[in-house]
Design an enzyme around this catalytic site. Sequence first.
Site, PDB file in Angstrom:
ATOM      1  N   HIS A 113      -6.155 -33.407  10.715  1.00  0.00           N
ATOM      2  CA  HIS A 113      -4.722 -33.755  10.879  1.00  0.00           C
ATOM      3  C   HIS A 113      -4.326 -33.505  12.001  1.00  0.00           C
ATOM      4  CE1 HIS A 113      -2.993 -29.913   9.409  1.00  0.00           C
ATOM      5  NE2 HIS A 113      -4.160 -29.441   8.906  1.00  0.00           N
ATOM      6  N   ASP A 170      -0.660 -33.119  12.352  1.00  0.00           N
ATOM      7  CA  ASP A 170       0.584 -32.529  12.136  1.00  0.00           C
ATOM      8  C   ASP A 170       0.435 -31.389  11.824  1.00  0.00           C
ATOM      9  OD1 ASP A 170      -0.707 -33.117   9.820  1.00  0.00           O
ATOM     10  OD2 ASP A 170       1.192 -32.642   8.440  1.00  0.00           O
ATOM     11  N   ASP A 212      -4.037 -24.307  12.562  1.00  0.00           N
ATOM     12  CA  ASP A 212      -3.936 -25.089  11.592  1.00  0.00           C
ATOM     13  C   ASP A 212      -3.143 -26.530  12.316  1.00  0.00           C
ATOM     14  OD1 ASP A 212      -4.104 -26.395   9.226  1.00  0.00           O
ATOM     15  OD2 ASP A 212      -2.767 -24.931   8.061  1.00  0.00           O
ATOM     16  N   GLU A 251      -0.464 -34.128   6.636  1.00  0.00           N
ATOM     17  CA  GLU A 251      -1.444 -33.411   5.868  1.00  0.00           C
ATOM     18  C   GLU A 251      -0.444 -32.072   5.177  1.00  0.00           C
ATOM     19  OE1 GLU A 251      -4.251 -30.227   4.416  1.00  0.00           O
ATOM     20  OE2 GLU A 251      -2.610 -30.225   5.934  1.00  0.00           O
ATOM     21  N   GLU A 252       0.600 -31.858   5.892  1.00  0.00           N
ATOM     22  CA  GLU A 252       1.111 -30.355   5.426  1.00  0.00           C
ATOM     23  C   GLU A 252       2.272 -30.741   4.493  1.00  0.00           C
ATOM     24  OE1 GLU A 252       0.161 -27.589   6.089  1.00  0.00           O
ATOM     25  OE2 GLU A 252      -0.905 -27.532   8.007  1.00  0.00           O
ATOM     26  N   GLU A 262     -10.726 -27.920   9.573  1.00  0.00           N
ATOM     27  CA  GLU A 262      -9.632 -26.950   8.962  1.00  0.00           C
ATOM     28  C   GLU A 262     -10.114 -25.886   9.460  1.00  0.00           C
ATOM     29  OE1 GLU A 262      -6.945 -27.148   7.701  1.00  0.00           O
ATOM     30  OE2 GLU A 262      -6.743 -29.025   6.540  1.00  0.00           O
ATOM     31  N   HIS A 303       0.193 -21.327   9.598  1.00  0.00           N
ATOM     32  CA  HIS A 303       1.477 -21.175   9.538  1.00  0.00           C
ATOM     33  C   HIS A 303       2.345 -20.073   9.862  1.00  0.00           C
ATOM     34  CE1 HIS A 303       0.814 -24.256   5.862  1.00  0.00           C
ATOM     35  NE2 HIS A 303      -0.239 -24.742   6.932  1.00  0.00           N
TER      36      HIS A 303
END
Lengths: 59, 355
Positions: free
Chosen positions: B64, B66, B88, B118-119, B142, B323
């Site tokens: 992903h 984003d 991430d 995705e987030e 991931e 994050h």
Amino acid sequence: MPIVTKCKECGADIEVPDDALPGEIVSCPDCGIEYEVVKIENGKVDLKLAENVGEDWGE
Amino acid sequence: MNDPVKFLLDLINIYSPSQEERRASEFAYSYINGLKVGEVYIDEANNVVWNVSSGSPRIYLIGHIDTVPGMIKASFDGNEIYGRGSVDAKSALSALLHASLGLSGTGCGVTFAAVTDEERQSEGMKTLLKHVERPDFAVFGEPTGTDSVAIAYKGRLLVKKGYRSSSMHSSSPEVSNSAFDMMINDIESIKGRARSMNEEARSFFDMVTVQVVKCGCGSDSALNKTPSDAFMYVDVRFPPSFKSHEVESALFSGAYSVEDRLEGFSTHPESILARAFYRGIYDVLGKHGRFVKKLGTCDGNVLREYYDVPAVAYGPGDAKLSHTDNERVSVAEYLASINVIKESVSWLCANAKQS
């Protein structure tokens, strides 16, 4: 050509791929118990009970 | 020009929180287009889709593009790359991209995709699945660390419940429950029912967990009245041994709405896909890989809503830094992960064809 060995729990045949690496997981098709490959030598395979798969928090 | 480190630094420097990925997607598109391998396009969800090669089996490598909000510019101290998305999951995305380049001659159908959103709500993945063919295997980018591969993810139910009662003076005796009391009693009951589902559970992964993620009641302008309205959002996570409808009917009653629903999934360690990564890790890193089960969700959960095919997740970085303001990834790990993916998927191609 898979190597056939006996499940230590229920006696069923377990097929182990002959190119399996130490640490790979195989399971008994009858009782489902999971084993870890210890070594493969001269067409014989050593198995031990598998430790639990790890857990990871997140995403 | 194929330069994995520069690509990753440049990609991190293009801020791409969910729903603002267009610039990052255009950058990835231009980079891939310059590699002169296969065909690449951007779809209506701003996903970048690269058909690297055609053949069988069909393998998707999906990352992903984003990130969570909060720009942190890229920096590199010679050992580690810092910045938003370095863990991430732009390093995993970038590792899949550069591994794909080495898979064009395998005879397998290799498709790389950098998906959006995705987030948030996985709109990128949902759009992708509407216009691509069914894969035989899927690998998601991931952070698992280079020596681990994720073979299972829990499912998720997000439920909203509301409560209504008559309002009383806050000095009155507790003759009836306020909306707040009703909400508190209800969440205790829901958690109790979840506990009874966990009697056989042997690990956190096997447990049904219940967390209130948002709630509210009362009014700032009436601090001497009991609340007449209350609401809460309940986030339920459950193992793949349960279907979401079973969990829903076991835990919830009365009026509620399901705001999000994802089934869990697992791929057996004996599957050819999991074995491929075990071997890839061994061949490249010289050590035995580790299978892990994730307590969260990823786009693999969305894939499994459409297709029941083996899927794993893999990528460099420590998921605990996801994050956070301290996202960072080792360059050595990042480059090694490219080789692990390449080796693993090459072995998968060769052996899946034989079986």
